[in-house]
Design an enzyme around this catalytic site. Structure first.
Site, PDB file in Angstrom:
ATOM      1  N   ASP A  50       8.040 -30.733  19.716  1.00 51.70           N
ATOM      2  CA  ASP A  50       6.844 -29.949  20.031  1.00 51.70           C
ATOM      3  C   ASP A  50       6.447 -29.079  18.841  1.00 51.70           C
ATOM      4  O   ASP A  50       5.261 -28.986  18.487  1.00 51.70           O
ATOM      5  CB  ASP A  50       7.128 -29.084  21.263  1.00 51.70           C
ATOM      6  CG  ASP A  50       5.983 -28.143  21.585  1.00 51.70           C
ATOM      7  OD1 ASP A  50       4.922 -28.622  22.016  1.00 51.70           O
ATOM      8  OD2 ASP A  50       6.153 -26.923  21.396  1.00 51.70           O
ATOM      9  N   GLU A 122       7.735 -36.222  22.570  1.00 50.46           N
ATOM     10  CA  GLU A 122       8.043 -35.119  21.649  1.00 50.46           C
ATOM     11  C   GLU A 122       9.457 -35.266  21.092  1.00 50.46           C
ATOM     12  O   GLU A 122       9.698 -35.010  19.905  1.00 50.46           O
ATOM     13  CB  GLU A 122       7.880 -33.783  22.356  1.00 50.46           C
ATOM     14  CG  GLU A 122       6.424 -33.423  22.640  1.00 50.46           C
ATOM     15  CD  GLU A 122       6.272 -32.137  23.423  1.00 50.46           C
ATOM     16  OE1 GLU A 122       5.234 -31.476  23.269  1.00 50.46           O
ATOM     17  OE2 GLU A 122       7.198 -31.788  24.192  1.00 50.46           O
TER      18      GLU A 122
END
EC number: 3.1.26.3
Length: 237
Positions: A50, A122
């Site tokens: 992320d 992610e």
């Protein structure tokens, strides 16, 4: 261990450490049913991925749009990294097929759940980053997010410069800007209009465009840039 060759091909990455990619695909539900598995779930990698995704897009937006303000840049980045975008990309590479899920999660269609897909994607980015570094990760992201980035390009061209200029001039000068077409040229089907933005007897800037609206918008954009530059110069004195 699953054969992840097809997934590597979709990503355009051949891992030096395939265990990193495998780790990125392990959901917490699988760990709960396999407590002897030593490496745990993909949650830590999701955290790293992320952050990597955010900084890569922040850097790209900062350099691609030098005239766009922080608020709009933040909005564009949010569009790029939001869950819907991650899920679309994850589905495009059939990521759900490779997830390690617990039996209950698998039965409840966990391979298609947005949270699982976004989180795993992610984590995969983190795996690429650890294995290959930032440059390769950047290349993968830009290729997979091509559609989302094209949408941001379109949005950037539609920013309401006139409203922003009006707010600025009213706040700084207590005036309301107005627009007028001062000239045009070319045949009727391909006119080029010249517009200027002014208030009372003061002309702030002019702009051109293939329509009156485009000319006014470009005049507002030029004026806005001039105002912002003048404020920056004053701050540096």
């Amino acid at each position: 261990m699953l054969d992840l060759t097809e997934l590597e091909n979709s990503l355009g990455v051949k891992f030096e450490q395939p265990s990193l990619l495998e780790q990125a695909l392990i959901h917490t539900s699988w760990v709960n049913e396999n407590p002897n598995h030593s490496s745990g779930s993909n949650e830590r990698m999701e955290f790293l991925g992320d952050a990597v995704l955010g900084v890569i897009f922040a850097d790209r937006l900062y350099h691609d749009f030098p005239d766009i303000q922080e608020g709009d840049l933040t909005r564009f980045r949010s569009l790029l990294v939001r869950r819907e975008s991650l899920v679309r990309v994850a589905l495009g590479i059939n990521l759900g097929k490779y997830l390690y899920l617990g039996r209950g999660e698998d039965v409840s269609k966990g391979r298609f759940k947005p949270a699982n897909l976004a989180g795993a994607f992610e984590a995969v980015l983190a795996a690429i980053y650890i294995d290959k570094g930032m440059d390769v990760t950047r290349e993968v992201i830009f290729r997979l997010f091509k559609t989302e980035m094209e949408r941001v390009q379109t949005l950037s061209s539609n920013i309401d410069y006139k409203s922003r200029l009006q707010e600025l001039i009213q706040a700084q000068l207590q005036l309301t800007p107005r627009y007028r077409i001062t000239n045009f040229s070319g045949p009727e089907h391909n006119r080029l209009f010249i517009a200027e933005v002014y208030a009372e007897d003061r002309v702030f800037a002019e702009g051109s465009g293939r329509s009156k609206k485009e000319a006014e918008t470009n005049a507002a954009k030029v004026a806005l840039q001039q105002f912002e530059n003048s404020f920056t110069d004053e701050d540096n004195i």
